[in-house]
Design a protein around this motif. Structure first.
Motif, PDB file in Angstrom:
ATOM      1  N   ILE A 168      -8.854  -6.818  -4.162  1.00 50.00           N
ATOM      2  CA  ILE A 168      -9.282  -6.227  -5.437  1.00 50.00           C
ATOM      3  C   ILE A 168     -10.792  -6.364  -5.618  1.00 50.00           C
ATOM      4  O   ILE A 168     -11.369  -7.409  -5.326  1.00 50.00           O
ATOM      5  N   GLY A 169     -11.410  -5.316  -6.104  1.00 50.35           N
ATOM      6  CA  GLY A 169     -12.781  -5.422  -6.596  1.00 50.35           C
ATOM      7  C   GLY A 169     -13.866  -5.463  -5.552  1.00 50.35           C
ATOM      8  O   GLY A 169     -15.014  -5.760  -5.874  1.00 50.35           O
ATOM      9  N   ILE A 170     -13.534  -5.201  -4.289  1.00 48.98           N
ATOM     10  CA  ILE A 170     -14.535  -5.238  -3.232  1.00 48.98           C
ATOM     11  C   ILE A 170     -14.947  -3.816  -2.862  1.00 48.98           C
ATOM     12  O   ILE A 170     -14.253  -2.840  -3.187  1.00 48.98           O
ATOM     13  N   THR A 171     -16.089  -3.703  -2.190  1.00 53.50           N
ATOM     14  CA  THR A 171     -16.570  -2.373  -1.807  1.00 53.50           C
ATOM     15  C   THR A 171     -16.625  -2.200  -0.287  1.00 53.50           C
ATOM     16  O   THR A 171     -16.820  -1.105   0.202  1.00 53.50           O
ATOM     17  N   ARG A 172     -16.469  -3.306   0.453  1.00 53.27           N
ATOM     18  CA  ARG A 172     -16.508  -3.236   1.909  1.00 53.27           C
ATOM     19  C   ARG A 172     -15.190  -3.748   2.458  1.00 53.27           C
ATOM     20  O   ARG A 172     -14.541  -4.565   1.837  1.00 53.27           O
ATOM     21  N   ALA A 173     -14.813  -3.250   3.639  1.00 52.00           N
ATOM     22  CA  ALA A 173     -13.532  -3.632   4.254  1.00 52.00           C
ATOM     23  C   ALA A 173     -12.390  -3.436   3.263  1.00 52.00           C
ATOM     24  O   ALA A 173     -11.489  -4.265   3.153  1.00 52.00           O
ATOM     25  N   VAL A 174     -12.433  -2.306   2.567  1.00 57.53           N
ATOM     26  CA  VAL A 174     -11.491  -2.089   1.466  1.00 57.53           C
ATOM     27  C   VAL A 174     -10.056  -1.889   1.946  1.00 57.53           C
ATOM     28  O   VAL A 174      -9.118  -1.997   1.153  1.00 57.53           O
ATOM     29  N   ASP A 175      -9.862  -1.620   3.239  1.00 53.68           N
ATOM     30  CA  ASP A 175      -8.515  -1.368   3.730  1.00 53.68           C
ATOM     31  C   ASP A 175      -7.871  -2.579   4.386  1.00 53.68           C
ATOM     32  O   ASP A 175      -6.707  -2.532   4.771  1.00 53.68           O
ATOM     33  N   VAL A 176      -8.607  -3.681   4.520  1.00 52.50           N
ATOM     34  CA  VAL A 176      -8.024  -4.882   5.129  1.00 52.50           C
ATOM     35  C   VAL A 176      -6.971  -5.457   4.181  1.00 52.50           C
ATOM     36  O   VAL A 176      -7.281  -5.771   3.032  1.00 52.50           O
ATOM     37  N   PRO A 177      -5.717  -5.585   4.631  1.00 52.67           N
ATOM     38  CA  PRO A 177      -4.619  -5.995   3.729  1.00 52.67           C
ATOM     39  C   PRO A 177      -4.520  -7.502   3.580  1.00 52.67           C
ATOM     40  O   PRO A 177      -3.501  -8.092   3.942  1.00 52.67           O
ATOM     41  N   TRP A 178      -5.545  -8.107   3.050  1.00 52.19           N
ATOM     42  CA  TRP A 178      -5.585  -9.567   2.944  1.00 52.19           C
ATOM     43  C   TRP A 178      -5.361 -10.062   1.530  1.00 52.19           C
ATOM     44  O   TRP A 178      -5.803 -11.135   1.150  1.00 52.19           O
ATOM     45  N   ARG A 179      -4.688  -9.271   0.722  1.00 53.04           N
ATOM     46  CA  ARG A 179      -4.223  -9.727  -0.591  1.00 53.04           C
ATOM     47  C   ARG A 179      -2.725 -10.009  -0.481  1.00 53.04           C
ATOM     48  O   ARG A 179      -1.989  -9.191   0.078  1.00 53.04           O
ATOM     49  N   PHE A 180      -2.301 -11.186  -0.970  1.00 57.93           N
ATOM     50  CA  PHE A 180      -0.903 -11.598  -0.836  1.00 57.93           C
ATOM     51  C   PHE A 180      -0.347 -11.977  -2.196  1.00 57.93           C
ATOM     52  O   PHE A 180      -1.045 -12.558  -3.028  1.00 57.93           O
ATOM     53  N   GLY A 181       0.919 -11.636  -2.415  1.00 62.65           N
ATOM     54  CA  GLY A 181       1.528 -11.950  -3.704  1.00 62.65           C
ATOM     55  C   GLY A 181       3.002 -12.281  -3.592  1.00 62.65           C
ATOM     56  O   GLY A 181       3.642 -12.016  -2.569  1.00 62.65           O
ATOM     57  N   GLU A 182       3.506 -12.913  -4.648  1.00 65.11           N
ATOM     58  CA  GLU A 182       4.939 -13.171  -4.753  1.00 65.11           C
ATOM     59  C   GLU A 182       5.609 -11.886  -5.240  1.00 65.11           C
ATOM     60  O   GLU A 182       5.275 -11.383  -6.323  1.00 65.11           O
ATOM     61  N   ALA A 183       6.537 -11.375  -4.436  1.00 63.20           N
ATOM     62  CA  ALA A 183       7.181 -10.107  -4.789  1.00 63.20           C
ATOM     63  C   ALA A 183       7.865 -10.209  -6.148  1.00 63.20           C
ATOM     64  O   ALA A 183       8.527 -11.203  -6.443  1.00 63.20           O
ATOM     65  N   GLY A 184       7.659  -9.212  -6.963  1.00 66.83           N
ATOM     66  CA  GLY A 184       8.351  -9.141  -8.249  1.00 66.83           C
ATOM     67  C   GLY A 184       7.749 -10.007  -9.338  1.00 66.83           C
ATOM     68  O   GLY A 184       8.262 -10.009 -10.459  1.00 66.83           O
ATOM     69  N   SER A 185       6.659 -10.737  -9.046  1.00 67.57           N
ATOM     70  CA  SER A 185       6.097 -11.621 -10.064  1.00 67.57           C
ATOM     71  C   SER A 185       5.478 -10.842 -11.220  1.00 67.57           C
ATOM     72  O   SER A 185       4.811  -9.834 -11.026  1.00 67.57           O
ATOM     73  N   ARG A 186       5.710 -11.354 -12.428  1.00 64.56           N
ATOM     74  CA  ARG A 186       5.117 -10.744 -13.619  1.00 64.56           C
ATOM     75  C   ARG A 186       3.745 -11.331 -13.902  1.00 64.56           C
ATOM     76  O   ARG A 186       3.110 -10.964 -14.882  1.00 64.56           O
TER      77      ARG A 186
END
Length: 200
Positions: free
Chosen positions: A163-181
């Motif tokens: 989120i919020g970056i302008t370079r390497a925007v396609d690198v999938p290095w954001r991770f989350g708990e599925a379904g979390s509110r």
DNA sequence: AGACGGATTGCCT
DNA sequence: GGCAATCCGTCTA
């Protein structure tokens, strides 16, 4: 701390392992539900252009905090990892509040529990983390890292671009708990979280 | 030495 | 949806 948590691992390896771990500062905090990985080879990382006074913690020993000022207004918390000189760290972006709700509400004037720690600047405010935490060891007070309850299944993960970056925007290095509110923003394709949002 | 802009948030219209 | 708040590393000269 969780035995399986290896801070010498690369950021993109450690970041998903941190999902489900409970992070407390002076007993206040919650379960990590969203992280992002950064390292020195990554054009989106603060460490990409080498060591500076601001990012020095990223180049120091692992298992310490890297805390920086964002937009001149907010503090953001990273957990330094990898080998000395890697410039690797994991940004903590959101918690599901579990401990010390009263203190967190006192520090943040929001009624909605979902907004207490849903964002890197929000969770540092809720946990009272500021620049004085930069370089602090993560395995000593006031920090506390707790593994998920024994036998608990590993949380289902979702990934996506950071989120919020302008370079390497396609690198999938954001991770989350599925379904979390409690994530800062929905993950693309996380149907469970989308349904939970529409439900309320 | 001065300009630019960001790993964000919250309040305004 | 727009934009201000407000610090400091980086880039340009």
């Amino acid at each position: 701390m969780p035995a399986e948590l290896d801070f010498s691992a690369p950021a993109h390896v450690l970041a998903p392992l941190l999902i489900g771990v409970t992070l407390l500062v002076d007993g206040v905090g919650g379960r990590i539900v969203e992280t992002e990985a950064y390292d020195g080879t990554d054009p989106a990382s603060h460490s990409f252009r080498g060591r500076t006074p601001r990012n020095a913690a990223m180049f120091g020993p692992a298992a310490r905090a890297y805390v920086y000022r964002s937009y001149g207004v907010h503090w953001c918390l990273n957990l330094v990892c990898g080998q000395m000189g890697d410039g690797a760290a994991v940004l903590i972006r959101a918690l599901a509040p579990t401990h010390g709700l009263e203190q967190m509400h006192a520090r943040r004037s929001v009624q909605d529990e979902r907004l207490l720690c849903a964002g890197p600047g929000r969770l540092t405010q809720a946990l009272a983390i500021d620049g004085s935490f930069d370089h602090l060891p993560l395995l000593e007070p006031p920090f506390e890292l707790l593994a998920p309850p024994g036998g608990a299944p590993a949380p289902a993960l979702v990934t996506g671009p950071r989120i919020g970056i302008t370079r390497a925007v396609d690198v999938p290095w954001r991770f989350g708990e599925a379904g979390s509110r409690y994530v800062s923003r929905p993950f693309p394709g996380d149907a469970a979280a989308g349904a939970a949002l529409r439900r309320r």
